[in-house]
Structure formats: C-alpha cells, structure tokens
Write a protein that holds these residues in place. Sequence first.
Motif, PDB file in Angstrom:
ATOM      1  N   SER A 191       0.826  -1.211   0.000  1.00 13.37           N
ATOM      2  CA  SER A 191       0.000   0.000   0.000  1.00 13.37           C
ATOM      3  C   SER A 191       0.859   1.259   0.000  1.00 13.37           C
ATOM      4  O   SER A 191       0.676   2.144  -0.829  1.00 13.37           O
ATOM      5  N   LEU A 192       1.777   1.321   0.953  1.00 10.07           N
ATOM      6  CA  LEU A 192       2.625   2.503   1.093  1.00 10.07           C
ATOM      7  C   LEU A 192       4.088   2.104   1.009  1.00 10.07           C
ATOM      8  O   LEU A 192       4.494   1.053   1.513  1.00 10.07           O
ATOM      9  N   LYS A 193       4.877   2.955   0.389  1.00 10.18           N
ATOM     10  CA  LYS A 193       6.314   2.719   0.286  1.00 10.18           C
ATOM     11  C   LYS A 193       7.000   3.515   1.399  1.00 10.18           C
ATOM     12  O   LYS A 193       7.115   4.740   1.327  1.00 10.18           O
ATOM     13  N   ILE A 194       7.408   2.796   2.449  1.00 10.39           N
ATOM     14  CA  ILE A 194       8.067   3.435   3.589  1.00 10.39           C
ATOM     15  C   ILE A 194       9.455   2.814   3.742  1.00 10.39           C
ATOM     16  O   ILE A 194       9.589   1.587   3.849  1.00 10.39           O
ATOM     17  N   LEU A 195      10.468   3.649   3.752  1.00 10.69           N
ATOM     18  CA  LEU A 195      11.833   3.160   3.841  1.00 10.69           C
ATOM     19  C   LEU A 195      12.197   2.822   5.283  1.00 10.69           C
ATOM     20  O   LEU A 195      11.664   3.391   6.222  1.00 10.69           O
ATOM     21  N   GLN A 196      13.113   1.879   5.430  1.00 10.55           N
ATOM     22  CA  GLN A 196      13.668   1.584   6.751  1.00 10.55           C
ATOM     23  C   GLN A 196      14.622   2.722   7.144  1.00 10.55           C
ATOM     24  O   GLN A 196      15.258   3.307   6.263  1.00 10.55           O
ATOM     25  N   PRO A 197      14.765   3.066   8.431  1.00 13.29           N
ATOM     26  CA  PRO A 197      14.131   2.421   9.587  1.00 13.29           C
ATOM     27  C   PRO A 197      12.741   2.958   9.903  1.00 13.29           C
ATOM     28  O   PRO A 197      12.125   2.555  10.876  1.00 13.29           O
ATOM     29  N   PHE A 198      12.241   3.854   9.039  1.00 12.04           N
ATOM     30  CA  PHE A 198      10.955   4.495   9.327  1.00 12.04           C
ATOM     31  C   PHE A 198       9.801   3.486   9.304  1.00 12.04           C
ATOM     32  O   PHE A 198       8.839   3.626  10.055  1.00 12.04           O
ATOM     33  N   LYS A 199       9.922   2.476   8.429  1.00 11.28           N
ATOM     34  CA  LYS A 199       8.871   1.454   8.369  1.00 11.28           C
ATOM     35  C   LYS A 199       8.768   0.737   9.710  1.00 11.28           C
ATOM     36  O   LYS A 199       7.678   0.557  10.252  1.00 11.28           O
ATOM     37  N   TRP A 200       9.901   0.316  10.267  1.00  8.53           N
ATOM     38  CA  TRP A 200       9.885  -0.411  11.545  1.00  8.53           C
ATOM     39  C   TRP A 200       9.316   0.483  12.641  1.00  8.53           C
ATOM     40  O   TRP A 200       8.524   0.025  13.467  1.00  8.53           O
ATOM     41  N   ILE A 201       9.713   1.741  12.645  1.00 12.26           N
ATOM     42  CA  ILE A 201       9.222   2.687  13.669  1.00 12.26           C
ATOM     43  C   ILE A 201       7.706   2.845  13.556  1.00 12.26           C
ATOM     44  O   ILE A 201       6.979   2.812  14.553  1.00 12.26           O
ATOM     45  N   PHE A 202       7.220   3.016  12.322  1.00 10.51           N
ATOM     46  CA  PHE A 202       5.785   3.212  12.109  1.00 10.51           C
ATOM     47  C   PHE A 202       5.001   1.959  12.499  1.00 10.51           C
ATOM     48  O   PHE A 202       3.967   2.043  13.171  1.00 10.51           O
ATOM     49  N   TYR A 203       5.463   0.796  12.095  1.00  9.75           N
ATOM     50  CA  TYR A 203       4.764  -0.445  12.426  1.00  9.75           C
ATOM     51  C   TYR A 203       4.723  -0.658  13.941  1.00  9.75           C
ATOM     52  O   TYR A 203       3.713  -1.108  14.494  1.00  9.75           O
ATOM     53  N   ILE A 233      -5.582   3.433  -5.924  1.00  3.67           N
ATOM     54  CA  ILE A 233      -4.727   2.860  -6.970  1.00  3.67           C
ATOM     55  C   ILE A 233      -3.389   2.541  -6.331  1.00  3.67           C
ATOM     56  O   ILE A 233      -2.592   3.438  -6.031  1.00  3.67           O
ATOM     57  N   GLN A 234      -3.161   1.247  -6.084  1.00  8.96           N
ATOM     58  CA  GLN A 234      -1.935   0.788  -5.434  1.00  8.96           C
ATOM     59  C   GLN A 234      -1.728  -0.681  -5.758  1.00  8.96           C
ATOM     60  O   GLN A 234      -2.658  -1.386  -6.173  1.00  8.96           O
ATOM     61  N   GLU A 235      -0.520  -1.162  -5.568  1.00 10.75           N
ATOM     62  CA  GLU A 235      -0.200  -2.545  -5.926  1.00 10.75           C
ATOM     63  C   GLU A 235      -1.044  -3.556  -5.164  1.00 10.75           C
ATOM     64  O   GLU A 235      -1.491  -4.554  -5.711  1.00 10.75           O
ATOM     65  N   PHE A 253      -2.569   8.705  -1.276  1.00  6.12           N
ATOM     66  CA  PHE A 253      -1.359   9.084  -0.532  1.00  6.12           C
ATOM     67  C   PHE A 253      -0.218   9.490  -1.458  1.00  6.12           C
ATOM     68  O   PHE A 253       0.955   9.441  -1.077  1.00  6.12           O
ATOM     69  N   GLY A 254      -0.582   9.882  -2.669  1.00  7.36           N
ATOM     70  CA  GLY A 254       0.387  10.459  -3.591  1.00  7.36           C
ATOM     71  C   GLY A 254       1.554   9.554  -3.936  1.00  7.36           C
ATOM     72  O   GLY A 254       1.403   8.343  -4.110  1.00  7.36           O
ATOM     73  N   LYS A 255       2.745  10.127  -3.984  1.00 10.33           N
ATOM     74  CA  LYS A 255       3.922   9.418  -4.474  1.00 10.33           C
ATOM     75  C   LYS A 255       4.449   8.346  -3.529  1.00 10.33           C
ATOM     76  O   LYS A 255       5.289   7.525  -3.933  1.00 10.33           O
ATOM     77  N   ILE A 256       3.992   8.337  -2.273  1.00  6.56           N
ATOM     78  CA  ILE A 256       4.452   7.269  -1.372  1.00  6.56           C
ATOM     79  C   ILE A 256       3.614   6.007  -1.547  1.00  6.56           C
ATOM     80  O   ILE A 256       3.845   4.995  -0.879  1.00  6.56           O
ATOM     81  N   THR A 257       2.627   6.045  -2.451  1.00  9.02           N
ATOM     82  CA  THR A 257       1.843   4.852  -2.776  1.00  9.02           C
ATOM     83  C   THR A 257       2.761   3.811  -3.395  1.00  9.02           C
ATOM     84  O   THR A 257       3.557   4.122  -4.294  1.00  9.02           O
ATOM     85  N   ASP A 258       2.660   2.568  -2.948  1.00  5.58           N
ATOM     86  CA  ASP A 258       3.492   1.502  -3.497  1.00  5.58           C
ATOM     87  C   ASP A 258       3.124   1.281  -4.970  1.00  5.58           C
ATOM     88  O   ASP A 258       1.963   1.105  -5.314  1.00  5.58           O
TER      89      ASP A 258
END
Length: 337
Positions: free
Chosen positions: A80-92, A168-170, A197-202
């Motif tokens: 759904s969203l493209k979040i880079l590490q380490p931000f993905k781990w923090i958000f989850y 519209i997302q993967e 969610f604009g450009k951060i959409t996967d």
Amino acid sequence: MFSSATKVKGQGVGSAYLELIGLLKKYFPQDIKVSINNFGKADISHYHTIDPQFYLSTFFPGRGRKIGYVHFLPETLEGSLKILQPFKWIFYHYVISFYRRMDQLVVVNPSFIEQLAAYGIDKKKVTYIPNFVAKKNFHQIDYFKKNELRKKLGLPVDKFTIIGVGQIQERKGVLDFIKLAQLLPDFYFVWAGGFSFGKITDGYRELKKYVVDPPINLKFPGIVERNALGEFYNAADAFFLPSFNELFPMSILEAASCGLPIIVRNLKLYRSILDSKYLAGETIKDFQQLLVNLANNQQLRDQQRRLSLTIAEEYSEDRLAKKWLEFYRSQSELNNL
C-alpha cells in the motif's frame, strides 16, 4: 469520536467512519451523544485513526473507555505505502503501540483477532463488528436506467462493463485489472479511485503511467465523491476487486448493495465473511474466464446478483445498529465500574 479519515479522500477507513456516524445519528440520536475530535471528558473515546495527537490524548484524564478501530495491521500495509527503513519499523511499532493503549479494540474481520493475539494483545479485548453500508447511498436502480447513467458518466452503452473501486496501489491488484482490460478489448473497465497518498503509494511510478495513458477500454475517473459513487456501481454489470490483501472492503459491500455480481481474488478472509456468495480466481487466466462466463451467461449473472443482495442484507445498517448500541452500552458500563 476521534478521526482524521475524511482528510484523505478515496480510502475505506473514511467510508466506514462516515457510515458509523450516520448510523448513530439516524438510529440513536437520544441514546448516544456524539462529539467529533473534542478532547473534553467522555464516557467513551472511540479512535478511528492513529494520529499522534490522538495517541497522546490517551494519557489525558477523562478519556473513559478507550476504543480502537482496527482498520489495518502492519502486514496489511505491505503493497500500500512505500516506507523506507528504519521508518517502516518505527511506524509499524507505533501502530501496535497505539492498539495496546486501547481498553478495547473493534475489528472488521474476525481473522484479525488471531493476528492481534500474535502481537500479544488479549483476545478478550477484541470485539468483531463488521462494516456496513446505508441503502440510501448504495442501492439498485431500475435496470432500464443503466444506459442513461452510462451516458451521463461517459461510458459506452453497448459493452459489458466491469468496475473496480479503491485506492490505486499494488496491493489492490490494479495492475491485474489493467492487464484484464488489455486481454478483453470488447469489455469496458472502470477503476474509481486515485492515489490517495500520492507518491508514497506503493507502485506509484508504474501505475501512474497507465492512469495517464490507459488502454482505450479502461477509464480512470479518479477519486469519486462518495455521494456519487453509487452511480458508477449502477452503471456497471459486474464488480471486480483483485486485491492481494484485504480487511473487509467497503467497496464489496457497496457493490453488493447495488446488486452487482462480485469477483475477487481467492483470499481466505472472504470465505468467513462472504460465505462463498461471490466468484473467485487466482490468476489472470482465471479472472479472464470468470468475466467471459459472466458476460455470456444471463442465468449466472442473475444468480450472482441475488447472492450479492443477500450479502447486502447481512451487512445492512439495520442489522448492525443494534450491535453497535449494545457494544457502546457495555463499554459505558465497564467505564462506570
């Protein structure tokens, strides 16, 4: 009620939130006093979104029973969203921390109970209440008015028309939806939704190319206002949602309420909530065959329409209103112990 879901258009969380607010105002105006994003004292604080300011408010006095609406888990955000590490781990980690702050959680899919338990959350703190839609917004129209709607919406009147709805997302399987349009040039496809969610959409970059330059038999009308979405459903002949991962899509309930045959990917969660009242496939070839069969078989279409209407009845606001009132009353009683 605490929610920022309506700030981002075209997402199911906002639809579910608006449906619940509408239900409470319609059925229980004297029983339940509702305030929106008000940090004053309350018997119950129901959190629909996981905003940081809402998280902080859980530490304030006077919150009453803290109820969290579980619309997603970390694993359901993949694709759904493209979040880079380490931000993905923090958000989850933050998502689960938010849920742990709640006194009670409400899930829209029973399979989430076990998944939350895997995060160390007591099953007794989780209540299953499914999504629903109001018939005043989503209902069948006279079949003979379909052509009028198609002309109004700029759709061909002489083609079997398939609609998909969602961001519209993967994760939603939009690339498969596009591929089917390419394989079935005599059919017409419509995907109502956008990049909420604009450009951060996967998958944004690849999907954007098709949105800008789609196949001739595929229309992307963008994010459609909820009060107009029913027209798109009623202009179509079938609903197709090839998502790879879902919770309890509002779009399925909306399509069912409009009496559309439903085609989805063969996901385990649908078996428990929709009771096989749909058509399912695994591959592009499966979906192609299902769509061709549906287009060429009037009896099959009529059968699937009837099954969709039984889904709509099961998840109607009339049936869910009592459940919500009982839930809120039980939580209020616990708050007063």
